[in-house]
Design an enzyme around this catalytic site. Structure first.
Site, PDB file in Angstrom:
ATOM      1  N   ASP A  16      13.837  -1.636  -1.583  1.00 19.77           N
ATOM      2  CA  ASP A  16      13.106  -2.294  -0.497  1.00 19.77           C
ATOM      3  C   ASP A  16      13.848  -2.141   0.820  1.00 19.77           C
ATOM      4  O   ASP A  16      14.864  -2.802   1.054  1.00 19.77           O
ATOM      5  CB  ASP A  16      12.959  -3.787  -0.813  1.00 19.77           C
ATOM      6  N   MET A  45      13.979  -2.815   4.685  1.00 25.60           N
ATOM      7  CA  MET A  45      13.394  -3.763   5.651  1.00 25.60           C
ATOM      8  C   MET A  45      14.136  -3.669   6.969  1.00 25.60           C
ATOM      9  O   MET A  45      15.372  -3.665   6.990  1.00 25.60           O
ATOM     10  CB  MET A  45      13.509  -5.187   5.118  1.00 25.60           C
ATOM     11  N   ASP A  74       3.640  -5.442  -6.411  1.00 23.39           N
ATOM     12  CA  ASP A  74       4.991  -5.796  -5.967  1.00 23.39           C
ATOM     13  C   ASP A  74       4.973  -7.200  -5.392  1.00 23.39           C
ATOM     14  O   ASP A  74       4.316  -7.464  -4.386  1.00 23.39           O
ATOM     15  CB  ASP A  74       5.418  -4.767  -4.902  1.00 23.39           C
ATOM     16  N   HIS A 125      13.279   0.466  -7.701  1.00 20.76           N
ATOM     17  CA  HIS A 125      12.542   0.183  -6.467  1.00 20.76           C
ATOM     18  C   HIS A 125      13.547  -0.239  -5.386  1.00 20.76           C
ATOM     19  O   HIS A 125      14.344  -1.154  -5.598  1.00 20.76           O
ATOM     20  CB  HIS A 125      11.535  -0.933  -6.754  1.00 20.76           C
ATOM     21  N   SER A 158      13.362  -4.117  -8.792  1.00 25.05           N
ATOM     22  CA  SER A 158      13.703  -4.076  -7.367  1.00 25.05           C
ATOM     23  C   SER A 158      15.165  -4.444  -7.145  1.00 25.05           C
ATOM     24  O   SER A 158      15.606  -5.552  -7.480  1.00 25.05           O
ATOM     25  CB  SER A 158      12.818  -5.044  -6.585  1.00 25.05           C
ATOM     26  N   MET A 171       9.450  -0.929   4.411  1.00 24.68           N
ATOM     27  CA  MET A 171       8.834  -2.016   5.179  1.00 24.68           C
ATOM     28  C   MET A 171       9.441  -1.961   6.570  1.00 24.68           C
ATOM     29  O   MET A 171      10.248  -2.813   6.964  1.00 24.68           O
ATOM     30  CB  MET A 171       9.100  -3.356   4.492  1.00 24.68           C
ATOM     31  N   HIS A 211      10.435   1.865  -0.925  1.00 23.04           N
ATOM     32  CA  HIS A 211       9.378   1.103  -0.255  1.00 23.04           C
ATOM     33  C   HIS A 211       9.827   0.794   1.172  1.00 23.04           C
ATOM     34  O   HIS A 211      10.697  -0.049   1.386  1.00 23.04           O
ATOM     35  CB  HIS A 211       9.130  -0.183  -1.072  1.00 23.04           C
ATOM     36  N   MET A 253       0.404  -5.024  -2.333  1.00 22.42           N
ATOM     37  CA  MET A 253       1.392  -6.110  -2.272  1.00 22.42           C
ATOM     38  C   MET A 253       0.772  -7.391  -2.828  1.00 22.42           C
ATOM     39  O   MET A 253      -0.330  -7.774  -2.431  1.00 22.42           O
ATOM     40  CB  MET A 253       1.840  -6.350  -0.825  1.00 22.42           C
TER      41      MET A 253
HETATM   42  C1  DX5 Z   1       8.987  -8.036  -1.178  1.00 22.16           C
HETATM   43  C2  DX5 Z   1       9.552  -6.766  -1.764  1.00 22.16           C
HETATM   44  C3  DX5 Z   1       9.619  -6.818  -3.227  1.00 22.16           C
HETATM   45  C4  DX5 Z   1      10.586  -7.841  -3.791  1.00 22.16           C
HETATM   46  C5  DX5 Z   1      10.015  -8.340  -5.081  1.00 22.16           C
HETATM   47  O1  DX5 Z   1       8.895  -7.889   0.183  1.00 22.16           O
HETATM   48  O2  DX5 Z   1       8.739  -5.649  -1.417  1.00 22.16           O
HETATM   49  O3  DX5 Z   1       9.871  -5.552  -3.812  1.00 22.16           O
HETATM   50  O4  DX5 Z   1      11.873  -7.315  -4.011  1.00 22.16           O
HETATM   51  O5  DX5 Z   1      10.789  -9.393  -5.524  1.00 22.16           O
HETATM   52  P1  DX5 Z   1      10.292 -10.384  -6.676  1.00 22.16           P
HETATM   53  O6  DX5 Z   1       9.993  -9.557  -7.880  1.00 22.16           O
HETATM   54  O7  DX5 Z   1      11.472 -11.280  -6.853  1.00 22.16           O
HETATM   55  O8  DX5 Z   1       9.070 -11.083  -6.167  1.00 22.16           O
HETATM   56 ZN    ZN Z   2       8.979  -3.668  -2.576  1.00 18.24          ZN
END
Ligand code: DX5
Ligand code: ZN
Length: 228
Positions: free
Chosen positions: A47, A49, A187, A45, A20, A80, A78, A149
């Site tokens: 993320d 947000m 994840d 990956h 990620s 969010m 991903h 998740m």
């Molecule tokens: C959390 C994200 C993850 C995050 C994982 O909301 O969707 O992808 O980056 O990070 P680690 O591996 O550090 O838990």
């Molecule tokens: Zn993620």
């Protein structure tokens, strides 16, 4: 930059490690992606947000496009965000390979999944730890990946929630009973120890941020997760 051949698994039986980017050094993203590729990452990956669906703001389609233009690795995006349907076209155009949306977001889930595939991407569906599997069951024949998740989404570096393991097992059982073909991705809080538990439960795609980008040796960390 020279193109690198992506390693795209063909079946949900292949193990995939998807570092990620949220845990990378944002001051040199291109170098960080190269570092992950050379360390053996299968996917990257990303993320996304929006500060509304989750209590954090990360980056948008411009980041996906930057990573897409710098190399050929498979981009696991991903979302969010509260309105994935509204922003979908921009993430498809930015070069995503797989787009995962949340079942809890405000959209017509079936229609969004259909549009992801129509846009030439693979379709993923995510559910939060508190969301029961029954919420995604109507869509399991319309997806290429189910993301369970293993933390409450929003931040990297959180502790793995082992109670999700039962949901992973159930998702794999439904896939087998109904001869479906989605990958099961996990994840949040994934390292070699928790990856072993997830592989045993039947997941095959491991997203890992802190345990890869912030490891002393990324290649060793990725190898340990893959062989967990
Ligand atoms: C959390 C994200 C993850 C995050 C994982 O909301 O969707 O992808 O980056 O990070 P680690 O591996 O550090 O838990
Ligand atoms: Zn993620």
């Amino acid at each position: 930059m020279a193109s690198l051949i992506p390693v795209i698994p063909k079946t949900f039986r292949d193990r995939v490690v998807s570092p990620s980017l949220l845990a990378a050094d944002f001051s040199c993203i291109g170098d960080e992606v190269s570092r992950a590729i050379h360390a053996g990452a299968d996917w990257i990956h990303l993320d996304v947000m929006d500060g509304h669906f989750v209590d954090n703001i990360s980056f948008g389609p411009a980041m996906v496009q930057t990573v897409h233009e710098s190399n050929d690795i498979f981009l696991d995006v991903h979302l969010m965000i509260s309105r994935p349907d509204h922003y979908l076209g921009r993430f498809i155009a930015a070069g995503s390979d797989l787009i995962t949306v949340h079942v809890e977001a405000e959209h017509d889930v079936a229609e969004t999944l259909r549009r992801i595939r129509e846009g030439g991407c693979e379709a993923g569906l995510a559910l939060n730890p508190a969301t029961p599997l029954s919420a995604v069951e109507p869509y399991l024949d319309q997806i290429d990946l189910l993301l369970c998740m293993t933390v409450v989404p929003g931040f990297g570096g959180q502790a793995f929630m082992p109670e999700v393991l039962e949901k992973i097992k159930a998702a794999v059982k439904i896939r087998e009973t109904n001869r479906l073909t989605y990958h099961v991705e996990v994840d949040g809080g994934i390292d070699a120890v928790t990856a072993a538990r997830c592989f045993t439960a039947g997941a095959n795609v491991m997203v890992a941020g802190s345990s890869t980008f912030r490891a002393p040796e990324m290649a060793t960390a990725i190898t340990h997760i893959r062989n967990a």
